[in-house]
Scaffold this motif. Structure first.
Motif, PDB file in Angstrom:
ATOM      1  N   TYR A   1     -31.140  41.921  40.662  1.00  0.00           N
ATOM      2  CA  TYR A   1     -31.614  41.396  39.578  1.00  0.00           C
ATOM      3  C   TYR A   1     -31.065  42.165  38.248  1.00  0.00           C
ATOM      4  O   TYR A   1     -31.737  41.941  37.295  1.00  0.00           O
ATOM      5  N   ALA A   2     -29.920  42.680  38.487  1.00  0.00           N
ATOM      6  CA  ALA A   2     -29.129  43.010  37.327  1.00  0.00           C
ATOM      7  C   ALA A   2     -28.900  42.293  36.055  1.00  0.00           C
ATOM      8  O   ALA A   2     -28.946  42.667  35.132  1.00  0.00           O
ATOM      9  N   THR A   3     -28.874  40.996  36.305  1.00  0.00           N
ATOM     10  CA  THR A   3     -28.566  40.196  35.431  1.00  0.00           C
ATOM     11  C   THR A   3     -29.827  39.082  35.024  1.00  0.00           C
ATOM     12  O   THR A   3     -29.433  37.977  34.361  1.00  0.00           O
ATOM     13  N   ILE A   4     -31.007  39.620  35.470  1.00  0.00           N
ATOM     14  CA  ILE A   4     -32.057  38.597  35.209  1.00  0.00           C
ATOM     15  C   ILE A   4     -32.338  38.741  33.688  1.00  0.00           C
ATOM     16  O   ILE A   4     -32.920  37.623  33.136  1.00  0.00           O
ATOM     17  N   CYS A   5     -31.920  39.582  32.835  1.00  0.00           N
ATOM     18  CA  CYS A   5     -31.994  39.635  31.555  1.00  0.00           C
ATOM     19  C   CYS A   5     -30.605  39.903  30.963  1.00  0.00           C
ATOM     20  O   CYS A   5     -29.857  40.909  31.489  1.00  0.00           O
ATOM     21  N   GLY A   6     -30.156  39.091  29.773  1.00  0.00           N
ATOM     22  CA  GLY A   6     -28.752  39.408  29.275  1.00  0.00           C
ATOM     23  C   GLY A   6     -28.087  38.306  29.719  1.00  0.00           C
ATOM     24  O   GLY A   6     -28.289  37.388  30.659  1.00  0.00           O
TER      25      GLY A   6
ATOM     26  N   GLY B   1     -25.261  46.314  38.851  1.00  0.00           N
ATOM     27  CA  GLY B   1     -24.843  45.105  39.380  1.00  0.00           C
ATOM     28  C   GLY B   1     -23.516  44.890  39.396  1.00  0.00           C
ATOM     29  O   GLY B   1     -22.645  45.702  38.884  1.00  0.00           O
ATOM     30  N   GLU B   2     -22.922  43.801  39.991  1.00  0.00           N
ATOM     31  CA  GLU B   2     -21.406  43.516  39.935  1.00  0.00           C
ATOM     32  C   GLU B   2     -20.955  43.007  38.772  1.00  0.00           C
ATOM     33  O   GLU B   2     -19.849  43.253  38.327  1.00  0.00           O
ATOM     34  N   GLU B   3     -21.794  42.801  37.763  1.00  0.00           N
ATOM     35  CA  GLU B   3     -21.450  42.240  36.593  1.00  0.00           C
ATOM     36  C   GLU B   3     -22.133  42.895  35.549  1.00  0.00           C
ATOM     37  O   GLU B   3     -23.269  43.468  35.657  1.00  0.00           O
TER      38      GLU B   3
END
Length: 519
Positions: free
Chosen positions: A219-224, A257-259
């Protein structure tokens, strides 16, 4: 001609969808959350889209199918099942006793009125009315309730400078969140968001079944926004802008996250104004952060390549605020690298991007009484003198600069070498000079290395108690750089390499001697 509207400051999912705004689809991640668990917590810095995420989840559970047409979740969701939602948003001021309870009561009263539920007979406290509202909503609709809490920690963060009030607000919230766990039979889904990661013991002891997804790679990209989001969703807005500058200024946040991701608020304002400025940074003045840096005797130079354990990054409480946790959770530092040693996880932290790195150093100088224009001009003068190898003049200008730093700030910082290096470092960072701090060689670490004007300047800082020790300290600095080969690693650049020793006086609180030699 703009293809769609930029949703600047819009936290209303309906408004974004109905008003033809750009929207980055996060619903596949929302579907994973809802399908795999019930109780979640997410921490992200301010202006990162947390409120929009909460609003999206609210409208999803309420069954507003038309708003989700064309999105990833549309074909996966059971639109015939609708759940009542209790959403609490702590976006008021909480500076006086009873402010939190009054705000909770007002929000619950509004939800009850919309649901045609009378809470007048219930005890006049937020915790009592929340418990009753959850039970009665479940009973009335036949479906369990979704509980969403946005900015859960604001009543505490608002009054960190008043520890007693902060503790009172914390204790109230702990009881409120405890009601949610105690009403588990009436609850379908819980999602809590905020900036800080207060320990479960201090704040969530009553809701200790929350799953913290703040550092969950899934969930590293759930915001942004990701690079892919910028290139695909905002492709029309990129035209006429330098793509690499967008990345350099605003990309870089990482939660394992990977991104890496961009702060949405800053990017949207950049697209609107077509200019590269510190849009996100300007939304808040980090005075409390600077006060804490002084209190903890931390120089900004020490924030580059900072290493912290996972428990330290997430450690935050009223009585024990770690600098690492505050900087990470508020968005001034992010994860650069994850290192496993034995059974422990460590993070190397760094500034997320140019916007934060430059602005934080610039603002610190302002906090110390140095106007931005003065620092900017002084920094350029430093660089001009270095490039011309006018080291004596460089030393004179540095003496003048240091003389303007307030005495209380000098006297509060114990690690003088880091402090002096930090002042010079902040000057260079405000104009984006290429430099390294504590750069490793085969036999040690140089204090600072500056790359400018086709030359390399390796700097070693020493502090002495009185002027009688200046020459010995200078000889020690130069010998240390020579013997440990601090300049050797830069020889393949085929550029002049200068070894610079700088000796400062603890009592005089300024530069006493500067000396150079070729590596």
């Amino acid at each position: 001609m703009r293809h769609r509207k930029l949703p600047i400051g819009i936290q209303d999912f309906r408004a974004i969808r109905e008003d033809n705004c750009y929207y980055v689809d996060k619903t596949s991640l929302i579907h994973s959350l809802v399908s795999e668990g019930r109780f979640y917590f997410l921490s992200r810095p301010r202006r990162f889209g947390k409120s929009l995420l909460v609003d999206t989840i609210k409208l999803l559970f309420e069954g507003h199918e038309q708003l989700f047409e064309g999105l990833a979740i549309h074909e996966q969701w059971n639109w015939s099942m609708k759940h009542p939602v209790v959403r609490l948003s702590f976006d008021a001021k909480y500076n006086e006793p009873g402010d939190v309870d009054r705000d909770v009561l007002n929000q619950l009263a509004w939800i009850a009125e919309l649901s045609q539920i009378d809470l007048s007979s219930v005890t006049q406290s937020g915790t009592g009315q929340l418990r009753d509202l959850l039970r009665r909503l479940h009973h009335k609709t036949g479906n369990t309730v979704v509980v969403l809490v946005d900015e859960y920690d604001k009543p505490i963060l608002d009054v960190l400078d008043n520890p007693e009030m902060a503790k009172a607000n914390r204790d109230y919230l702990r009881g409120l969140y405890g009601v949610i766990k105690g009403s588990a039979e009436n609850v379908r889904f819980v999602f809590v968001t905020g900036i800080s990661m207060f320990s479960k013991v201090s704040l969530f002891s009553g809701l200790n079944n929350l799953e913290d997804i703040s550092l969950n790679p899934r969930y590293a990209t759930i915001c942004g926004y990701t690079d892919e989001d910028i290139d695909n969703v905002f492709a029309p807005e990129i035209i006429g802008l330098e793509r690499e500058n967008i990345r350099y200024w605003y990309n870089g946040y990482n939660w394992r996250g990977e991104e890496r991701v961009y702060n949405p608020f800053g990017v949207l304002l950049m697209f609107k104004g077509r200019s590269f400025e510190p849009h996100w940074f300007r939304t808040s003045s980090p005075t409390f952060l600077f006060q804490l840096l002084v209190e903890k005797e931390v120089s900004l130079i020490e924030l580059e390549n900072l290493v912290a354990g996972q428990e330290l990054v997430s450690k935050f409480d009223i009585d024990d605020i770690s600098v690492e946790a505050l900087l990470f959770q508020t968005g001034y530092l992010t994860i650069a690298e994850e290192v496993q040693e034995s059974f422990k996880t460590f993070f190397r932290l760094e500034y997320p991007n140019f916007e934060v790195r430059q602005s934080l150093n610039d603002e610190l100088m302002g906090y110390l009484g140095k106007p931005s224009k003065q620092v900017f001009d002084q920094s350029h003068e430093f660089c001009t003198l270095l490039k011309a190898n006018k080291f004596s003049e460089f030393g004179e200008r540095l003496r003048v600069f240091l003389s303007g730093i307030p005495y209380p700030w000098h006297s509060s910082v114990g690690r003088y070498e880091a402090w002096y290096a930090g002042m010079l470092y902040s000057c260079f960072r405000t104009i984006d000079i290429d430099l390294r701090v504590e750069e490793s060689s085969s036999h040690g670490r140089s204090d600072m290395v500056v790359f400018h004007g086709g030359q390399v300047f390796v700097m070693e800082f020493k502090v002495v108690e009185d002027e009688s020790a200046v020459q010995a300290a200078m000889e020690e600095a130069l010998e240390q750089m020579r013997e440990r080969g601090y300049g050797d690693k830069y020889q393949d650049r085929r550029e002049p390499v200068h070894l610079l020793g700088l000796v400062f006086g603890r009592g005089e609180r300024t530069l006493l001697k500067i000396q150079s030699e070729h590596a």
